[in-house]
Design an enzyme around this catalytic site. Structure first.
Site, PDB file in Angstrom:
ATOM      1  N   HIS A   1     -91.256  85.629  25.414  1.00 50.05           N
ATOM      2  CA  HIS A   1     -90.305  84.644  24.902  1.00 50.05           C
ATOM      3  C   HIS A   1     -91.080  83.357  24.602  1.00 50.05           C
ATOM      4  CE1 HIS A   1     -86.452  82.731  24.277  1.00 50.05           C
ATOM      5  NE2 HIS A   1     -86.825  81.745  25.067  1.00 50.05           N
TER       6      HIS A   1
ATOM      7  N   ARG B   1     -82.944  91.532  19.804  1.00 49.32           N
ATOM      8  CA  ARG B   1     -81.648  91.921  20.388  1.00 49.32           C
ATOM      9  C   ARG B   1     -81.740  91.960  21.910  1.00 49.32           C
ATOM     10  NH1 ARG B   1     -78.316  93.809  16.521  1.00 49.32           N
ATOM     11  NH2 ARG B   1     -79.286  94.557  14.600  1.00 49.32           N
TER      12      ARG B   1
HETATM   13  C1  GRF Z   1     -92.628  85.424  18.519  1.00 41.05           C
HETATM   14  O1  GRF Z   1     -92.699  84.018  18.581  1.00 41.05           O
HETATM   15  C2  GRF Z   1     -91.878  85.920  19.712  1.00 41.05           C
HETATM   16  O2  GRF Z   1     -92.097  85.184  20.879  1.00 41.05           O
HETATM   17  C3  GRF Z   1     -90.468  85.716  19.269  1.00 41.05           C
HETATM   18  O3  GRF Z   1     -90.433  85.964  17.885  1.00 41.05           O
HETATM   19  C4  GRF Z   1     -91.738  85.881  17.381  1.00 41.05           C
HETATM   20  C5  GRF Z   1     -92.056  87.256  16.917  1.00 41.05           C
HETATM   21  O4  GRF Z   1     -93.323  87.316  16.506  1.00 41.05           O
HETATM   22  N1  GRF Z   1     -89.583  86.611  19.963  1.00 41.05           N
HETATM   23  P1  GRF Z   1     -93.992  88.706  16.100  1.00 41.05           P
HETATM   24  O5  GRF Z   1     -92.929  89.577  15.446  1.00 41.05           O
HETATM   25  O6  GRF Z   1     -94.531  89.319  17.355  1.00 41.05           O
HETATM   26  O7  GRF Z   1     -95.053  88.265  15.137  1.00 41.05           O
END
Ligand code: GRF
Length: 203
Positions: A108, A90
């Site tokens: 990101h 979010r």
């Molecule tokens: C990761 O690729 C992060 O960059 C993106 O969603 C994924 C989440 O991974 N926002 P996690 O929940 O940390 O395993």
């Protein structure tokens, strides 16, 4: 330093940060996990770490403002020096960002400013880029916006799918995020030459 993690799902970045605190790579402690989805895997991880967690779901609130107020209240209750958004899906309310200036960071899975928003890895595949990667940045009021702290690049292969590229990027997200959090907790992060000290946090 007191670290609060915001996460929405799997929590592998949260796991990497927690592990780095445990093994001394990061001079910090994960003191709380805030999650917007009951049942998210990150909550199992928090239980395993014996770290308290707070579940705050949008559907439990009258409106977005009340939801954002509850998120802020939960964050403040943990008295964090640093808030790490780790797989948090979010946009943070301005109330949270103004309450913790230069103390919220995010990872990101793209080389910002390219491919902001959701499915960044898919955007990279569709754009036909040959280099992708991840970005750790301070959270501003815009979507995936704010001063960049560190970036790591990975190659994109012709036969890559969203999944194969996501896996290659994720492999770099964990050490990238840990490096950024470790630098923050050593008070070594600067923004445009201005020292961002975590010292004005709660102690
Ligand atoms: C990761 O690729 C992060 O960059 C993106 O969603 C994924 C989440 O991974 N926002 P996690 O929940 O940390 O395993």
């Amino acid at each position: 330093k007191r670290i609060v993690i915001f996460a929405s799902g799997r929590g592998s970045n949260a796991e990497a940060i927690h592990e780095a605190c445990e093994n001394g790579t990061v001079n910090g402690e994960v003191v709380g996990v805030i999650c917007d989805h009951a049942g998210a895997q990150v909550l199992e991880r928090a239980r395993r770490w014996n770290v308290p967690s707070t579940v705050i779901e949008l559907k439990s609130f009258e409106n977005k403002a009340a939801f954002n107020d509850a998120l802020l209240e939960a964050a403040v209750s943990y008295k964090p020096d640093l808030i790490c958004l780790a797989g948090y899906m979010r946009i943070c309310g301005e109330n949270l960002i103004h309450a913790f200036p230069n103390r919220i960071i995010n990872i990101h899975p793209a080389l910002l400013p390219s491919f902001r928003g959701l499915h960044a890895q898919r955007q990279a595949i569709e754009a036909g880029v040959k280099v992708a990667g991840c970005t750790v940045h301070f959270v501003g009021t815009g979507l995936d916006d704010g001063p960049i702290i560190t970036q790591t690049a990975v190659p994109v292969y012709d036969d890559d799918t969203e999944d194969t590229l996501s896996a290659r990027i994720l492999e770099q997200e964990h050490p990238s995020y840990v490096r950024a959090v470790a630098a923050y907790c050593r008070d070594e992060l600067t923004i445009e030459g201005h020292h961002v000290s975590g010292m004005h946090g709660h102690h």
